[in-house]
Design an enzyme around this catalytic site. Structure first.
Site, PDB file in Angstrom:
ATOM      1  CD  GLU A   1      -2.402   1.295   2.796  1.00  0.00           C
ATOM      2  OE1 GLU A   1      -3.423   1.995   2.938  1.00  0.00           O
ATOM      3  OE2 GLU A   1      -1.878   0.655   3.744  1.00  0.00           O
TER       4      GLU A   1
ATOM      5  CE  LYS B   1      -7.075   1.666   4.119  1.00  0.00           C
ATOM      6  NZ  LYS B   1      -5.786   2.189   4.653  1.00  0.00           N
TER       7      LYS B   1
ATOM      8  CB  CYS C   1      -4.008  -1.249   4.784  1.00  0.00           C
ATOM      9  SG  CYS C   1      -2.948  -1.194   6.262  1.00  0.00           S
TER      10      CYS C   1
END
Length: 286
Positions: free
Chosen positions: A47, A120, A153
């Site tokens: 990431e 995200k 993540c």
């Protein structure tokens, strides 16, 4: 024929504060991987690796680093994937979309096409100031191999994200990560949990120390650890047998627990009631 996917997790560190040099390093890494692992099909980077940014900088230059998608950076990444003839998940970048900034993962095919873009859903609040995405985490197909999903993540702390990918047929979840904090220990547990509950592979690649904390992990559909990195720079490879996903889902984990099948076919309505009765979310942003 067996449906095999040879994945390389690139646990590396960027060039701190230098996105241009980091992009050049990615290109060199891809060239090295092609020579060292000629049968590997997919490379996965961490990431925000391409930003060269440290997760705990007091003044984040994320707005300066933000790129449009498509744009010059994604065109360059597509060209790198095309020259290599490999699938490339280049981790995530800061995406500029109007007045919003997103943490966005990108995946390119061996022809250089941008096949998946994912904003995200769960920024690491309150530390991460990016806006959350407003679309489900995506899936994409590798012909004659299988279906892959993508999350980033902190998404891994929310089982709904991975479950949504599994319900859409994902057999492998690519999970680029940037974690340098002590909760990496919990993330290793969560990677196994996401694999067990969805009976799929999870490949979670973190940046190397000091930008990240290393300890990248890959897990099979029954929760067994396939690789676990150390703290430094490593190429972590594994050949994933995607037919194994279908076997585990059909016959159960260790021949016992048909978790995903029972969820999709026999879940009581009461399971979903809390979601339907949930009060509207209120979100404020400065």
């Amino acid at each position: 024929m067996a449906r095999l996917l040879h994945v390389i997790g690139v646990q590396s560190r960027p060039v701190p504060g230098d996105p241009a040099a980091t992009l050049e390093k990615l290109e060199r890494e891809v060239q090295t991987l092609g020579a060292s692992f000629p049968e590997a099909q997919l490379y996965l980077f961490p990431e925000l690796w391409l930003t060269g940014d440290h997760p705990f900088r007091h003044t984040s230059p994320s707005h300066e680093l933000a790129q449009p998608i498509p744009g010059p950076l994604t065109r360059r990444l597509g060209a790198i994937a095309r020259r290599a003839g490999r699938w490339l998940c280049a981790g995530s970048i800061y995406e500029r979309a109007g007045d919003k900034l997103h943490n966005t993962a990108v995946v390119f095919s061996p022809s250089g096409k941008l096949v998946a873009r994912y904003r995200k859903l769960y920024p690491w609040m309150p530390f991460e100031t990016c806006a959350p995405g407003d679309e489900p985490a995506p899936v994409f197909d590798i012909p004659r191999v299988g279906r892959l999903g993508l999350m980033i993540c902190y998404d891994g702390w929310y089982p709904e994200v991975a479950r949504g990918l599994a319900l859409r047929g994902a057999e492998v979840i690519l999970h680029p990560t940037l974690t340098t904090t002590p909760d990496r220990e919990e993330e290793l547990v969560l990677a196994r949990a996401r694999a067990i509950e969805n009976q799929c592979y999870v490949v979670n690649v973190n940046a190397a120390v000091e930008i990240g904390g290393g300890r990248s992990i890959a897990v099979d559909p029954e929760g067994r650890v396939l690789f676990l990195g150390g703290s430094g720079e490593e190429y972590l490879g594994e050949v994933l047998d995607l037919d194994r996903v279908q076997t585990v889902r059909a016959h159960g984990t260790r021949g016992l627990n048909r978790v995903l099948r029972q969820f999709t076919e026999d879940s009581p309505e009461a399971v979903f009631t809390p979601y339907r009765e949930r009060s509207p979310r209120r979100r404020t942003r400065s």
